[in-house]
Design an enzyme around this catalytic site. Structure first.
Site, PDB file in Angstrom:
ATOM      1  N   TRP A   5     -17.333 -59.199 -39.108  1.00 22.61           N
ATOM      2  CA  TRP A   5     -17.089 -58.165 -40.123  1.00 22.61           C
ATOM      3  C   TRP A   5     -16.327 -56.990 -39.517  1.00 22.61           C
ATOM      4  CZ3 TRP A   5     -17.118 -57.969 -45.232  1.00 22.61           C
ATOM      5  CH2 TRP A   5     -17.087 -56.719 -45.854  1.00 22.61           C
ATOM      6  N   TRP A   6     -16.771 -56.554 -38.343  1.00 20.24           N
ATOM      7  CA  TRP A   6     -16.083 -55.450 -37.679  1.00 20.24           C
ATOM      8  C   TRP A   6     -14.613 -55.790 -37.433  1.00 20.24           C
ATOM      9  CZ3 TRP A   6     -20.048 -54.029 -33.295  1.00 20.24           C
ATOM     10  CH2 TRP A   6     -21.125 -53.336 -33.863  1.00 20.24           C
ATOM     11  N   HIS A  21     -15.819 -54.675 -49.737  1.00 24.29           N
ATOM     12  CA  HIS A  21     -17.264 -54.497 -49.949  1.00 24.29           C
ATOM     13  C   HIS A  21     -17.726 -55.100 -51.273  1.00 24.29           C
ATOM     14  CE1 HIS A  21     -17.058 -52.026 -46.389  1.00 24.29           C
ATOM     15  NE2 HIS A  21     -18.377 -52.119 -46.341  1.00 24.29           N
ATOM     16  N   TYR A  40     -10.842 -51.169 -48.860  1.00 27.91           N
ATOM     17  CA  TYR A  40     -12.237 -51.000 -48.433  1.00 27.91           C
ATOM     18  C   TYR A  40     -13.185 -51.372 -49.574  1.00 27.91           C
ATOM     19  CZ  TYR A  40     -16.339 -48.945 -46.199  1.00 27.91           C
ATOM     20  OH  TYR A  40     -17.582 -48.756 -45.642  1.00 27.91           O
ATOM     21  N   TYR A  73     -29.061 -49.649 -48.610  1.00 25.23           N
ATOM     22  CA  TYR A  73     -27.846 -49.310 -47.880  1.00 25.23           C
ATOM     23  C   TYR A  73     -26.778 -48.884 -48.889  1.00 25.23           C
ATOM     24  CZ  TYR A  73     -24.647 -49.895 -43.833  1.00 25.23           C
ATOM     25  OH  TYR A  73     -23.771 -49.707 -42.794  1.00 25.23           O
TER      26      TYR A  73
END
Length: 108
Positions: A80-81, A26, A22, A45
């Site tokens: 992306w999902w 990112h 993860y 964000y």
């Protein structure tokens, strides 16, 4: 942050053992996704991990709910999902399972 800025917070769940993946994904976030987020009024964000529970806490400031919701319809967000679904709890449409949090206190 302007008076019209909407502060959003939500939680998601990372699959066990996927913290490094993860973080790496990112760290290498696609420039096109950043562009879409900014173009749709998202700023500040941040995503945090509670390591013992694998729970992700996200905070974002948006200009409007409508713009924020339109991000989900973009091609780059859909990709992306799909890219992230193997390392986190996801819905049938590949979107992350998330639960919005209610604001209880704010200090400017």
């Amino acid at each position: 942050m302007t008076d019209s800025t909407i502060r959003k917070a939500f939680v998601m769940l990372l699959n066990p053992g996927c913290q490094l993946a993860y973080q790496k994904r990112h760290d290498e976030i696609w420039p096109g996704l950043i562009e879409v987020l900014k173009d749709h009024g998202a700023s500040n964000y941040s995503i945090f991990l509670d390591t013992p529970s694998n729970q992700l806490f996200a905070y974002v400031e948006v200009q409007s709910e409508e713009q924020w919701n339109r991000i989900a319809q973009t091609e780059v967000c859909q990709r992306w999902w799909a890219y992230m679904k193997d390392i986190m709890a996801s819905n049938p449409d590949n979107s992350p399972v998330s639960r919005e949090l209610s604001s209880m206190f704010f200090m400017a």
